[in-house]
Design an enzyme around this catalytic site. Structure first.
Site, PDB file in Angstrom:
ATOM      1  N   HIS A  29       0.933  -9.832   3.969  1.00  0.00           N
ATOM      2  CA  HIS A  29       1.893 -10.127   2.641  1.00  0.00           C
ATOM      3  C   HIS A  29       2.823 -10.916   3.922  1.00  0.00           C
ATOM      4  O   HIS A  29       3.348 -11.794   3.060  1.00  0.00           O
ATOM      5  CB  HIS A  29       1.979  -9.371   1.932  1.00  0.00           C
ATOM      6  CG  HIS A  29       1.658  -9.070   0.952  1.00  0.00           C
ATOM      7  ND1 HIS A  29       0.548  -8.564   0.429  1.00  0.00           N
ATOM      8  CD2 HIS A  29       2.310  -9.422  -0.018  1.00  0.00           C
ATOM      9  CE1 HIS A  29       0.103  -8.058  -0.757  1.00  0.00           C
ATOM     10  NE2 HIS A  29       1.215  -8.636  -0.879  1.00  0.00           N
ATOM     11  N   CYS A  66      -6.561  -6.509   4.113  1.00  0.00           N
ATOM     12  CA  CYS A  66      -5.834  -5.582   3.836  1.00  0.00           C
ATOM     13  C   CYS A  66      -5.548  -4.742   5.257  1.00  0.00           C
ATOM     14  O   CYS A  66      -6.304  -4.159   5.688  1.00  0.00           O
ATOM     15  CB  CYS A  66      -5.981  -5.026   2.473  1.00  0.00           C
ATOM     16  SG  CYS A  66      -4.576  -3.503   2.317  1.00  0.00           S
ATOM     17  N   CYS A 122       0.481  -7.423   8.551  1.00  0.00           N
ATOM     18  CA  CYS A 122       0.237  -6.969   6.941  1.00  0.00           C
ATOM     19  C   CYS A 122       0.059  -8.512   6.690  1.00  0.00           C
ATOM     20  O   CYS A 122       1.147  -9.214   6.649  1.00  0.00           O
ATOM     21  CB  CYS A 122       1.428  -6.931   6.137  1.00  0.00           C
ATOM     22  SG  CYS A 122       1.172  -6.263   3.901  1.00  0.00           S
ATOM     23  N   ASP A 141      -8.140  -7.513  -0.897  1.00  0.00           N
ATOM     24  CA  ASP A 141      -6.991  -7.288  -0.704  1.00  0.00           C
ATOM     25  C   ASP A 141      -5.827  -6.477  -1.477  1.00  0.00           C
ATOM     26  O   ASP A 141      -6.624  -6.271  -2.490  1.00  0.00           O
ATOM     27  CB  ASP A 141      -5.713  -8.514  -0.366  1.00  0.00           C
ATOM     28  CG  ASP A 141      -4.240  -8.110   0.814  1.00  0.00           C
ATOM     29  OD1 ASP A 141      -4.741  -7.207   1.336  1.00  0.00           O
ATOM     30  OD2 ASP A 141      -3.438  -8.650   0.316  1.00  0.00           O
ATOM     31  N   SER A 142      -5.296  -5.965  -1.201  1.00  0.00           N
ATOM     32  CA  SER A 142      -4.510  -5.017  -2.890  1.00  0.00           C
ATOM     33  C   SER A 142      -3.838  -5.547  -3.083  1.00  0.00           C
ATOM     34  O   SER A 142      -3.110  -5.685  -4.362  1.00  0.00           O
ATOM     35  CB  SER A 142      -3.006  -3.947  -1.784  1.00  0.00           C
ATOM     36  OG  SER A 142      -2.412  -4.739  -1.055  1.00  0.00           O
ATOM     37  N   GLU A 145       5.334 -11.074  -2.880  1.00  0.00           N
ATOM     38  CA  GLU A 145       4.558 -11.193  -4.557  1.00  0.00           C
ATOM     39  C   GLU A 145       5.365 -11.721  -4.958  1.00  0.00           C
ATOM     40  O   GLU A 145       5.116 -12.737  -6.118  1.00  0.00           O
ATOM     41  CB  GLU A 145       4.588  -9.123  -5.040  1.00  0.00           C
ATOM     42  CG  GLU A 145       3.358  -8.989  -3.707  1.00  0.00           C
ATOM     43  CD  GLU A 145       2.285  -9.001  -4.602  1.00  0.00           C
ATOM     44  OE1 GLU A 145       1.603  -9.347  -5.637  1.00  0.00           O
ATOM     45  OE2 GLU A 145       0.713  -8.878  -3.566  1.00  0.00           O
TER      46      GLU A 145
END
Ligand code: DGL
Length: 267
Positions: free
Chosen positions: A186, A73, A184, A10-11, A152
């Protein structure tokens, strides 16, 4: 039987929400995770940059002798999966197709919302694939870029997160959607905040579970599952240190794991 690990990238740390689902459906699998924390966010980058980063991530995971790679991702899945599939022999899985299938199953009124990064929304991948499956479904997409730094940072349900959710989602709610794809990795970290904002009548679709099942089916059909009885080994690599990795690990996986920092530009 194949004890080699499954690679996941993932990023950043959002892909831990996908690792969580892999651990749930395939608890005996070994997992190698790479989070490209040095180059996050991918969501504001061009398709070319996302593909270049993703290529390096695949090369790194290949050094860990993985039997399959999950591109956790959404940004990389929607922009780069096809190019990478043509370049690499290792089985590659994205999260968009499983998310699309789940959304099509979920909607009753044929109005689906998709939220993701700017690059995911710009790619039009969710919209295209949902309409390929059912042309009668209307798709309403909205980029919610601020959700990524909020996740994050661990600001997943405070006043700032709630305000951002209202700003992004209020307009989407006027469309009458009955299902909302969390496009996404996240975003599941903000699931409570997003859920409260949109209300109980809208079903939140997280592609992670369907992705894990799809990979399990693929490996199972080919005799590639790890049939051991021990809990799988989990290794974590990041391209830069992040203060919130342990916090997010605890939040997503209910466990803290050490993470090794690697120089992704070498791959
Ligand atoms: N986690 C990534 C995704 O699923 C996005 C975060 C980023 O912008 O890098 O799309």
């Amino acid at each position: 039987m194949d004890t080699r690990p499954i690679g996941v990238f993932d990023s950043g740390v959002g892909g831990l929400t996908v690792v969580k689902q892999i651990m749930k459906v395939m608890p005996h699998e070994n997992i190698v995770y790479f989070g490209d924390t040095a180059r996050l966010p991918y969501g504001s980058k061009s398709r070319e940059a996302v593909t270049r980063f993703s290529r390096q991530n695949v090369r790194f995971l290949q050094t860990k002798d993985v039997k399959a790679i999950i591109i956790a991702c959404n940004t990389a899945s929607s922009n780069s999966l096809d190019v990478l599939k043509a370049e690499f022999d290792v089985p590659l899985f994205g999260v968009v197709v499983p998310g699309v299938e789940e959304a099509v199953r979920s909607t009753k009124n044929k109005k689906v919302g998709v939220i993701g990064t700017s690059a995911t929304v710009r790619s039009g991948a969710y919209e295209r694939l949902i309409q390929e499956k059912d042309p009668k479904i209307h798709v309403f997409s909205k980029a919610c870029p601020l959700f990524v730094p909020l996740a994050e940072e661990g600001w997943t349900d405070n006043g700032v997160a709630k305000q951002a959710a209202r700003n992004y989602l209020d307009e989407l709610l006027t469309t009458g959607i009955d299902s909302l794809v969390l496009g996404c990795t996240h975003y599941p970290l903000l699931k409570r905040c997003i859920g409260t904002t949109v209300g109980e009548s809208i079903k939140l679709v997280d592609p992670a579970k369907a992705t894990a099942k799809r990979v399990m089916d693929y490996l199972g059909k080919r005799g590639l599952l790890n049939e051991g009885t021990d809990e799988g080994r989990r290794q974590f690599y990041l391209s830069d240190s992040t203060d919130t990795f342990q916090f997010l690990c605890q939040k997503a996986l209910k466990h803290e794991y050490p993470a090794e920092i690697i120089d992704i530009e070498r791959y």
